[in-house]
Write a protein that holds these residues in place. Structure first.
Motif, mmCIF file in Angstrom:
data_model
loop_
_atom_site.group_PDB
_atom_site.id
_atom_site.type_symbol
_atom_site.label_atom_id
_atom_site.label_comp_id
_atom_site.label_asym_id
_atom_site.label_seq_id
_atom_site.Cartn_x
_atom_site.Cartn_y
_atom_site.Cartn_z
ATOM 1 N N LYS A 85 11.711 -8.176 5.896
ATOM 2 C CA LYS A 85 10.667 -8.487 4.908
ATOM 3 C C LYS A 85 10.046 -7.180 4.438
ATOM 4 O O LYS A 85 9.604 -6.373 5.254
ATOM 5 N N LYS A 86 10.024 -6.988 3.130
ATOM 6 C CA LYS A 86 9.399 -5.783 2.570
ATOM 7 C C LYS A 86 7.900 -6.030 2.438
ATOM 8 O O LYS A 86 7.464 -6.848 1.639
ATOM 9 N N VAL A 87 7.111 -5.353 3.261
ATOM 10 C CA VAL A 87 5.652 -5.478 3.184
ATOM 11 C C VAL A 87 5.149 -4.396 2.232
ATOM 12 O O VAL A 87 5.091 -3.221 2.578
ATOM 13 N N THR A 88 4.815 -4.810 1.000
ATOM 14 C CA THR A 88 4.461 -3.826 -0.036
ATOM 15 C C THR A 88 3.013 -3.349 0.052
ATOM 16 O O THR A 88 2.687 -2.277 -0.404
ATOM 17 N N SER A 89 2.144 -4.186 0.643
ATOM 18 C CA SER A 89 0.740 -3.794 0.738
ATOM 19 C C SER A 89 0.105 -4.466 1.955
ATOM 20 O O SER A 89 0.434 -5.600 2.279
ATOM 21 N N LYS A 90 -0.828 -3.743 2.585
ATOM 22 C CA LYS A 90 -1.548 -4.321 3.725
ATOM 23 C C LYS A 90 -2.451 -5.465 3.292
ATOM 24 O O LYS A 90 -2.835 -6.308 4.099
#
Length: 249
Positions: free
Chosen positions: A49-54
């Motif tokens: 999973k690409k976590v683009t922002s916190k």
């Protein structure tokens, strides 16, 4: 040279290439990777999973793994909105088959029917190819456990171990070295995590960045199970791929 031939999906270049289809495959190369391994007693799928922002609220439903029917599931890499259309199509086809014949749809037949749809989008003007690749995991009474990979061109093939998405070449070469024909499901889980830890762009593996699903037989019935974040965290610590969380003082 390609500029004259890449405006439409329906035109071959003089070298015999369809540039728009190749560009769709390039788009998948930027997506979070997914790996599938066919084991003796099941199929293991894992996705990054690409976590683009916190600040982004992580989805409660899965982002990379989807159940198509009771006996078939898939992992996705690419444009998710495109994937949703194809997954709904596949679910509809599987239910129609079950309704008509009163038995589950053979896995390869389901994959082929979906790939026929994808192929149509490379042949007719005014359409663009689906920018998504799939790994299909399933079981049927004809061929037992199966793993298939399909790409935007509509091609598909049966695999023992396959990788799609970012860094798929590196992952594929590692799988080629380490895969054994009589691998068990537990060994497949260890192998898939080891490969992903070496090929992922991020420095450390955590349960927030991964999704792991298995298709296996339980009491004679096909079962699709997604590993919970807690179990995945424990597994990563046990495998030595991440540090255990610090105890609160």
């Amino acid at each position: 040279m390609s500029r004259r031939y890449d405006s439409r999906t329906t035109i071959f270049s003089p070298e015999g290439r369809l540039y728009q289809v190749e560009y769709a495959m390039e788009a998948i190369g930027n997506a979070g990777s997914a790996i599938g391994i066919l084991a003796r007693d099941g199929v293991v799928l894992v996705g990054e999973k690409k976590v683009t922002s916190k600040l982004l609220q992580t989805s409660k439903s899965t982002e990379k793994m989807y159940k198509i029917d009771d006996h078939v599931a898939c992992a996705v890499a690419g444009i998710m909105s495109d994937a949703n259309i194809l997954i709904n199509t596949a679910r509809l086809q599987a239910q129609r088959y079950t309704f008509t014949y009163q038995e589950p749809m053979p896995v390869e037949q389901l994959v082929q029917s979906l790939c026929d749809t994808k192929q149509g989008y490379t042949q007719f003007g005014g359409l663009r190819p689906f920018g998504v690749s799939f790994l299909f995991a399933g079981w049927d009474k004809n061929f037992g456990f199966q793993l298939y990979m399909s790409d935007p061109s509509g091609n598909y093939g049966g695999w023992k171990a396959a990788s799609i998405g970012a860094n798929n070449q590196a992952a594929q070469s590692m799988l080629k070295q380490d895969y054994k024909d009589d691998i068990t499901r537990e060994e497949a889980v260890q192998l898939v995590l080891k490969v992903l830890s070496k090929t992922m762009d991020s420095t450390s593996l955590t349960s927030e960045k991964l999704e792991l699903a298995e298709v296996f037989l339980s009491s004679g019935k096909v079962k699709y199970q997604i590993m919970s974040p807690e179990s995945l965290s424990q597994l990563l610590v046990k495998s030595g791929l991440t540090q255990p969380p610090a105890e609160a003082s």
